[in-house]
Design an enzyme around this catalytic site. Structure first.
Site, PDB file in Angstrom:
ATOM      1  CG  ASP A  10      -6.936   9.456   8.524  1.00 22.49           C
ATOM      2  OD1 ASP A  10      -5.705   9.468   8.789  1.00 22.49           O
ATOM      3  OD2 ASP A  10      -7.779   9.996   9.262  1.00 22.49           O
ATOM      4  CG  ASP A  15      -2.607  10.529   7.884  1.00 22.39           C
ATOM      5  OD1 ASP A  15      -2.982   9.441   8.314  1.00 22.39           O
ATOM      6  OD2 ASP A  15      -3.109  11.598   8.260  1.00 22.39           O
ATOM      7  CG  ASN A  37      -7.392  13.261   8.983  1.00 22.72           C
ATOM      8  OD1 ASN A  37      -7.731  13.554  10.121  1.00 22.72           O
ATOM      9  ND2 ASN A  37      -6.189  12.816   8.682  1.00 22.72           N
ATOM     10  CB  THR A 120      -1.273   7.254  10.571  1.00 22.48           C
ATOM     11  OG1 THR A 120      -1.617   7.094   9.187  1.00 22.48           O
ATOM     12  CG2 THR A 120       0.113   6.702  10.817  1.00 22.48           C
ATOM     13  CG  PHE A 161      -9.889  12.443  14.478  1.00 25.66           C
ATOM     14  CD1 PHE A 161     -11.132  13.022  14.260  1.00 25.66           C
ATOM     15  CD2 PHE A 161      -9.306  11.730  13.437  1.00 25.66           C
ATOM     16  CE1 PHE A 161     -11.780  12.884  13.045  1.00 25.66           C
ATOM     17  CE2 PHE A 161      -9.942  11.589  12.220  1.00 25.66           C
ATOM     18  CZ  PHE A 161     -11.190  12.173  12.021  1.00 25.66           C
ATOM     19  CG  ASN A 162      -6.323   8.625  14.199  1.00 27.36           C
ATOM     20  OD1 ASN A 162      -6.955   9.271  13.370  1.00 27.36           O
ATOM     21  ND2 ASN A 162      -4.995   8.607  14.228  1.00 27.36           N
ATOM     22  CG  HIS A 236      -1.153  14.281  15.634  1.00 30.40           C
ATOM     23  ND1 HIS A 236      -1.277  14.546  16.981  1.00 30.40           N
ATOM     24  CD2 HIS A 236      -1.849  15.267  15.006  1.00 30.40           C
ATOM     25  CE1 HIS A 236      -2.015  15.624  17.156  1.00 30.40           C
ATOM     26  NE2 HIS A 236      -2.370  16.089  15.973  1.00 30.40           N
ATOM     27  CG  ASP A 237      -0.926  10.502  11.480  1.00 25.87           C
ATOM     28  OD1 ASP A 237      -1.361  10.170  12.598  1.00 25.87           O
ATOM     29  OD2 ASP A 237      -1.671  10.918  10.563  1.00 25.87           O
TER      30      ASP A 237
HETATM   31  C1  BDR Z   1      -4.944  12.256  14.326  1.00 27.81           C
HETATM   32  O1  BDR Z   1      -6.131  12.721  13.680  1.00 27.81           O
HETATM   33  C2  BDR Z   1      -5.812  13.332  12.437  1.00 27.81           C
HETATM   34  O2  BDR Z   1      -6.203  14.658  12.487  1.00 27.81           O
HETATM   35  C3  BDR Z   1      -4.326  13.209  12.244  1.00 27.81           C
HETATM   36  O3  BDR Z   1      -4.032  12.799  10.914  1.00 27.81           O
HETATM   37  C4  BDR Z   1      -3.870  12.193  13.261  1.00 27.81           C
HETATM   38  O4  BDR Z   1      -3.840  10.889  12.715  1.00 27.81           O
HETATM   39  C5  BDR Z   1      -4.612  13.170  15.488  1.00 27.81           C
HETATM   40  O5  BDR Z   1      -5.647  13.163  16.427  1.00 27.81           O
HETATM   41 CA    CA Z   2      -4.087  10.483  10.344  1.00 25.29          CA
END
Ligand code: BDR
Ligand code: CA
Length: 308
Positions: A10, A15, A37, A120, A161-162, A236-237
């Protein structure tokens, strides 16, 4: 041997880095997009931006515009309405594939043996693909996700979040019996972009380097606005890709992890069984717990430098 993979994403600042590293160190077969996102339209546009700027061979397949059970979305504070706030986005000369994300996942994994799925973003597309064809579970090598938190969350005190966006999809993935590698917040918060890193990227002095430096600077500033005292942002990703391509950079721990679905304060939490007792559930996830962040950041620099 290079690992064949489909990247479900996303984009999203981080990403973009996952896509860049996948194209450099793996066989990136397809890119599938999901709302997360930002909306699906922006996710898909941004994946196309990556494909165009990084000269990727993989087609971009639009996927789910909403979670399995639609609920309210989180305001797009970190990545912005565009999903990629910061750099000037190029005019696209390529477009999305007419083949949907689920169709692409199913067809590609029939064509290429022992493919990995990388998630991701919210796991909606992967869950839908598993529901559409349960034999998918038998023919892929595994799934590597950025998602969840062991010790903490980022959208609620306990949820990342994801997973929070589509806990029902995440629960399907975690219960599928497929080899699952998880890069939670605990490890991704060890891989930080700093202003100094942004300057190093900018000094590479190419149009891609400028684009990526703008991306990193905005990302780090947004993280300062909402999370940290300094302008630093967790990458993160990329961890979901590097956990496969460069496992030697990580320490992993096998754990039994469940996803909290439904409403209530634990919605979207990833709950590890840490009773350390004879009652523990069998492990279903290989969890990345630490990363050699200096080495990982060098790989990011190398991948940016490698784009002409
Ligand atoms: C995740 O949420 C998004 O903000 C980032 O792309 C990452 O995949 C982190 O919590
Ligand atoms: Ca992401």
């Amino acid at each position: 041997m290079t690992i064949p993979m489909i990247l479900d994403c996303d984009p999203g600042h981080d990403d973009m880095v996952a896509l860049l590293l996948a194209s450099r160190h793996a066989e990136l077969l397809a890119i599938t997009t999901v709302a997360g996102n930002a909306g699906l339209e922006q996710s898909t546009r941004n994946a196309l931006v990556a494909a165009q700027l990084f000269n990727l061979n993989a087609a971009v397949h639009p996927g789910a515009a909403r979670p399995l059970i639609a609920r309210s979305a989180f305001p797009p504070v970190l990545h912005g309405e565009s999903g990629l706030d910061g750099p000037v986005l190029p005019t696209l000369t390529i477009g999305p594939s007419p083949i949907t994300a689920v169709e692409a996942i199913l067809a590609t994994t029939r064509r290429v043996e022992r493919c990995w799925l990388i998630g991701t973003g919210p796991l909606t597309n992967i869950a839908l693909a598993l529901r559409a064809d349960p034999t998918l579970a038998d023919r892929i090598a595994g799934i590597s996700i950025m998602g969840g938190g062991i010790a903490f969350g980022n959208i609620t005190p306990s949820a990342e979040f994801n997973i929070w966006v589509d806990p029902d999809a995440a629960s399907i993935v975690f219960r599928a019996g497929i080899p699952l590698v998880m890069s939670p917040l605990d490890v991704t918060h060890q891989l930080m972009v700093t202003p100094a890193f942004g300057q190093r990227v900018r000094a590479l002095d190419s149009s891609i380097a400028e684009f990526m430096a703008d991306l990193f600077d905005t990302y780090a500033t947004r993280y300062q606005d909402f999370f940290f005292e300094e302008a630093v942002g967790p990458l993160h990703d990329p961890c979901a890709v590097l956990a496969l391509t460069h496992p030697e950079l990580f320490e992993f721990r096998d754990m039994a992890v469940k996803v909290a679905t439904g409403d209530g304060p634990a919605r979207g939490a990833t709950l590890p069984d840490q009773r350390h007792s004879k009652l523990d559930d069998p492990a279903n996830v290989r969890v990345a717990v630490s990363i050699d962040s200096d080495a990982a950041l060098e790989l990011v620099i190398d991948a940016i430098s490698a784009i002409p």
